[in-house]
Design a protein around this motif. Structure first.
Motif, PDB file in Angstrom:
ATOM      1  N   GLY A 131      64.400  56.424  -9.280  1.00  0.00           N
ATOM      2  CA  GLY A 131      63.085  56.762  -9.818  1.00  0.00           C
ATOM      3  C   GLY A 131      62.578  55.667 -10.732  1.00  0.00           C
ATOM      4  N   GLU A 132      61.595  54.923 -10.268  1.00  0.00           N
ATOM      5  CA  GLU A 132      61.077  53.784 -11.037  1.00  0.00           C
ATOM      6  C   GLU A 132      59.917  54.239 -11.941  1.00  0.00           C
ATOM      7  OE1 GLU A 132      61.950  49.892  -8.357  1.00  0.00           O
ATOM      8  OE2 GLU A 132      60.550  51.319  -7.460  1.00  0.00           O
ATOM      9  N   PHE A 133      60.265  54.889 -13.036  1.00  0.00           N
ATOM     10  CA  PHE A 133      59.292  55.329 -14.024  1.00  0.00           C
ATOM     11  C   PHE A 133      59.956  55.349 -15.396  1.00  0.00           C
ATOM     12  CE2 PHE A 133      60.945  58.869 -11.483  1.00  0.00           C
ATOM     13  CZ  PHE A 133      61.627  59.615 -12.428  1.00  0.00           C
ATOM     14  N   SER A 134      59.144  55.357 -16.436  1.00  0.00           N
ATOM     15  CA  SER A 134      59.653  55.133 -17.790  1.00  0.00           C
ATOM     16  C   SER A 134      60.663  56.177 -18.251  1.00  0.00           C
ATOM     17  CB  SER A 134      58.488  55.067 -18.782  1.00  0.00           C
ATOM     18  OG  SER A 134      57.760  56.279 -18.790  1.00  0.00           O
ATOM     19  N   ALA A 135      60.489  57.430 -17.864  1.00  0.00           N
ATOM     20  CA  ALA A 135      61.444  58.458 -18.282  1.00  0.00           C
ATOM     21  C   ALA A 135      62.831  58.198 -17.730  1.00  0.00           C
ATOM     22  CB  ALA A 135      60.956  59.846 -17.847  1.00  0.00           C
ATOM     23  N   ASN A 136      62.896  57.362 -16.686  1.00  0.00           N
ATOM     24  CA  ASN A 136      64.182  57.023 -16.058  1.00  0.00           C
ATOM     25  C   ASN A 136      64.616  55.604 -16.421  1.00  0.00           C
ATOM     26  OD1 ASN A 136      66.355  57.902 -14.420  1.00  0.00           O
ATOM     27  ND2 ASN A 136      65.545  56.801 -12.644  1.00  0.00           N
ATOM     28  N   GLY A 137      63.926  55.005 -17.395  1.00  0.00           N
ATOM     29  CA  GLY A 137      64.320  53.682 -17.874  1.00  0.00           C
ATOM     30  C   GLY A 137      63.710  52.511 -17.143  1.00  0.00           C
ATOM     31  N   ALA A 152      57.058  61.927  -4.507  1.00  0.00           N
ATOM     32  CA  ALA A 152      57.431  63.281  -4.911  1.00  0.00           C
ATOM     33  C   ALA A 152      58.950  63.327  -5.094  1.00  0.00           C
ATOM     34  CB  ALA A 152      56.990  64.286  -3.857  1.00  0.00           C
ATOM     35  N   ARG A 153      59.407  64.235  -5.923  1.00  0.00           N
ATOM     36  CA  ARG A 153      60.851  64.361  -6.174  1.00  0.00           C
ATOM     37  C   ARG A 153      61.163  65.757  -6.672  1.00  0.00           C
ATOM     38  NH1 ARG A 153      61.838  64.584 -11.534  1.00  0.00           N
ATOM     39  NH2 ARG A 153      60.312  63.705 -12.987  1.00  0.00           N
ATOM     40  N   SER A 154      62.448  66.057  -6.760  1.00  0.00           N
ATOM     41  CA  SER A 154      62.892  67.298  -7.366  1.00  0.00           C
ATOM     42  C   SER A 154      63.018  67.066  -8.869  1.00  0.00           C
ATOM     43  CB  SER A 154      64.242  67.721  -6.779  1.00  0.00           C
ATOM     44  OG  SER A 154      65.250  66.812  -7.194  1.00  0.00           O
ATOM     45  N   GLN A 155      63.678  67.960  -9.582  1.00  0.00           N
ATOM     46  CA  GLN A 155      63.880  67.770 -11.020  1.00  0.00           C
ATOM     47  C   GLN A 155      64.804  66.595 -11.307  1.00  0.00           C
ATOM     48  OE1 GLN A 155      65.214  71.571 -12.510  1.00  0.00           O
ATOM     49  NE2 GLN A 155      63.126  72.370 -12.662  1.00  0.00           N
ATOM     50  N   GLU A 156      65.606  66.208 -10.329  1.00  0.00           N
ATOM     51  CA  GLU A 156      66.499  65.057 -10.474  1.00  0.00           C
ATOM     52  C   GLU A 156      65.678  63.778 -10.362  1.00  0.00           C
ATOM     53  OE1 GLU A 156      69.013  62.194 -10.831  1.00  0.00           O
ATOM     54  OE2 GLU A 156      69.653  64.260 -11.193  1.00  0.00           O
ATOM     55  N   TYR A 157      65.793  62.907 -11.348  1.00  0.00           N
ATOM     56  CA  TYR A 157      64.979  61.688 -11.410  1.00  0.00           C
ATOM     57  C   TYR A 157      65.141  60.790 -10.183  1.00  0.00           C
ATOM     58  CZ  TYR A 157      63.620  62.409 -16.329  1.00  0.00           C
ATOM     59  OH  TYR A 157      63.079  62.892 -17.488  1.00  0.00           O
ATOM     60  N   ASN A 158      66.360  60.700  -9.659  1.00  0.00           N
ATOM     61  CA  ASN A 158      66.627  59.781  -8.549  1.00  0.00           C
ATOM     62  C   ASN A 158      66.711  60.499  -7.205  1.00  0.00           C
ATOM     63  OD1 ASN A 158      66.832  57.565 -10.378  1.00  0.00           O
ATOM     64  ND2 ASN A 158      68.934  58.151 -10.840  1.00  0.00           N
ATOM     65  N   SER A 159      65.891  61.506  -7.033  1.00  0.00           N
ATOM     66  CA  SER A 159      65.969  62.328  -5.820  1.00  0.00           C
ATOM     67  C   SER A 159      64.873  62.034  -4.799  1.00  0.00           C
ATOM     68  CB  SER A 159      65.901  63.813  -6.198  1.00  0.00           C
ATOM     69  OG  SER A 159      64.672  64.107  -6.855  1.00  0.00           O
ATOM     70  N   ALA A 160      63.931  61.151  -5.125  1.00  0.00           N
ATOM     71  CA  ALA A 160      62.845  60.853  -4.179  1.00  0.00           C
ATOM     72  C   ALA A 160      63.410  60.229  -2.905  1.00  0.00           C
ATOM     73  CB  ALA A 160      61.829  59.912  -4.811  1.00  0.00           C
ATOM     74  N   SER A 171      45.266  62.353 -12.696  1.00  0.00           N
ATOM     75  CA  SER A 171      46.344  63.261 -13.124  1.00  0.00           C
ATOM     76  C   SER A 171      47.340  62.467 -13.961  1.00  0.00           C
ATOM     77  CB  SER A 171      47.040  63.876 -11.902  1.00  0.00           C
ATOM     78  OG  SER A 171      46.113  64.566 -11.086  1.00  0.00           O
ATOM     79  N   THR A 172      46.846  61.885 -15.040  1.00  0.00           N
ATOM     80  CA  THR A 172      47.661  60.970 -15.841  1.00  0.00           C
ATOM     81  C   THR A 172      48.819  61.665 -16.561  1.00  0.00           C
ATOM     82  OG1 THR A 172      46.078  61.217 -17.664  1.00  0.00           O
ATOM     83  CG2 THR A 172      45.763  59.357 -16.182  1.00  0.00           C
ATOM     84  N   PHE A 173      48.825  62.992 -16.575  1.00  0.00           N
ATOM     85  CA  PHE A 173      49.956  63.711 -17.166  1.00  0.00           C
ATOM     86  C   PHE A 173      51.247  63.455 -16.389  1.00  0.00           C
ATOM     87  CE2 PHE A 173      47.943  66.528 -14.119  1.00  0.00           C
ATOM     88  CZ  PHE A 173      49.004  67.060 -13.404  1.00  0.00           C
ATOM     89  N   LEU A 174      51.108  62.892 -15.174  1.00  0.00           N
ATOM     90  CA  LEU A 174      52.284  62.560 -14.366  1.00  0.00           C
ATOM     91  C   LEU A 174      52.875  61.194 -14.731  1.00  0.00           C
ATOM     92  CD1 LEU A 174      50.967  63.661 -10.833  1.00  0.00           C
ATOM     93  CD2 LEU A 174      52.468  64.960 -12.368  1.00  0.00           C
ATOM     94  N   ASP A 175      52.126  60.401 -15.484  1.00  0.00           N
ATOM     95  CA  ASP A 175      52.581  59.053 -15.830  1.00  0.00           C
ATOM     96  C   ASP A 175      53.913  59.103 -16.578  1.00  0.00           C
ATOM     97  OD1 ASP A 175      50.221  58.254 -14.738  1.00  0.00           O
ATOM     98  OD2 ASP A 175      49.319  57.515 -16.599  1.00  0.00           O
ATOM     99  N   GLY A 176      54.798  58.194 -16.194  1.00  0.00           N
ATOM    100  CA  GLY A 176      56.108  58.124 -16.836  1.00  0.00           C
ATOM    101  C   GLY A 176      57.120  59.084 -16.265  1.00  0.00           C
ATOM    102  N   GLN A 177      56.673  59.995 -15.384  1.00  0.00           N
ATOM    103  CA  GLN A 177      57.559  60.996 -14.803  1.00  0.00           C
ATOM    104  C   GLN A 177      57.726  60.841 -13.292  1.00  0.00           C
ATOM    105  OE1 GLN A 177      59.182  63.377 -16.638  1.00  0.00           O
ATOM    106  NE2 GLN A 177      58.318  62.496 -18.505  1.00  0.00           N
ATOM    107  N   TYR A 178      56.797  60.128 -12.676  1.00  0.00           N
ATOM    108  CA  TYR A 178      56.822  59.922 -11.226  1.00  0.00           C
ATOM    109  C   TYR A 178      56.534  58.457 -10.927  1.00  0.00           C
ATOM    110  CZ  TYR A 178      56.902  64.965 -10.756  1.00  0.00           C
ATOM    111  OH  TYR A 178      57.278  66.281 -10.836  1.00  0.00           O
TER     112      TYR A 178
END
Length: 224
Positions: A131-137, A152-160, A171-178
């Motif tokens: 998962g290439e996003f800030s919450a995952n480093g 898209a992914r499950s609750q697991e960060y590296n599941s996409a 839908s900027t509320f998704l930023d850093g999470q997806y």
């Protein structure tokens, strides 16, 4: 000193020398074993390093042909999200997306597709991607605004894996999470049409199987 004691002392010295030689031999064997193990590890590292990705990043284009609607062209940012873009390109070139659908559509939000099972709960054993996003480093400055394509992914960060979504409205509320990995450059009106014509059966955007827009092909082009 009696002869008996002398013989016992000589015997003890002899056994002591044998013990020292045995210990030295055992130490040599252990050392050789450690060196051999180290060599094997180095070789394995070199072999697997040689099998690593040769993806160079850069910009690519994906032409997503949706049956009865037309082509949505997406610019893919292989510098910001290299693992995600490489995975998407591989799946497209392997024909994984051909014949799949957009199974989840929410007007005013996004449309999601690319699930081999067609129900959004699995990717049929396909490899997952980090998962290439800030919450995952991972630094990723692609914001989830209108036209962004993201994983898209499950609750697991590296599941996409293969499932992606195209944002219809900011839908900027998704930023850093997806992991956003590109943006629509042509065909956004098709995204609007699909979202407007959708008839989800629940608040999660589930689309009846017979009404799901079909992805005919996804063709990849390198930027000139």
């Amino acid at each position: 000193m009696s002869s008996k004691n002398y013989q016992n002392t000589a015997y003890t010295r002899k056994e002591s020398e044998k013990a020292k030689k045995a210990a030295a031999a055992k130490k040599r064997k252990i050392t050789i074993g450690v060196i051999a193990a180290a060599i094997i590890i180095i070789v394995l590292i070199a072999v697997f390093a040689g099998k690593g990705s040769d993806f160079k990043g850069g910009t690519y284009y994906a032409d997503i042909v949706v049956k009865d609607y037309g082509t949505i062209t997406v610019s893919l940012d292989g510098d910001t999200a290299p693992a995600t873009v490489e995975n998407f390109i591989k799946l497209a070139e392997d024909g994984i997306y051909d014949g799949l659908t957009f199974h989840r559509i929410m007007e005013g939000f996004m449309m999601q597709g690319g699930d081999p099972n067609g129900n959004g709960v699995g990717d049929d054993g396909l490899d997952t991607v980090v998962g290439e996003f800030s919450a995952n480093g991972y630094e990723n400055n692609i914001s989830h605004v209108r036209g962004t394509i993201s994983m898209a992914r499950s609750q697991e960060y590296n599941s996409a894996s293969s499932q992606f979504f195209i944002v219809q409205q900011d839908s900027t509320f998704l930023d850093g999470q997806y992991a956003g990995f590109g943006t629509v450059v042509e065909g956004m009106e098709i995204v609007d049409q699909i979202c407007q014509e959708s008839n989800p059966t629940d608040n999660n955007g589930s689309i009846p199987e017979a009404e799901r827009p079909i992805i005919e092909t996804v063709t990849i082009r390198e930027a000139e």
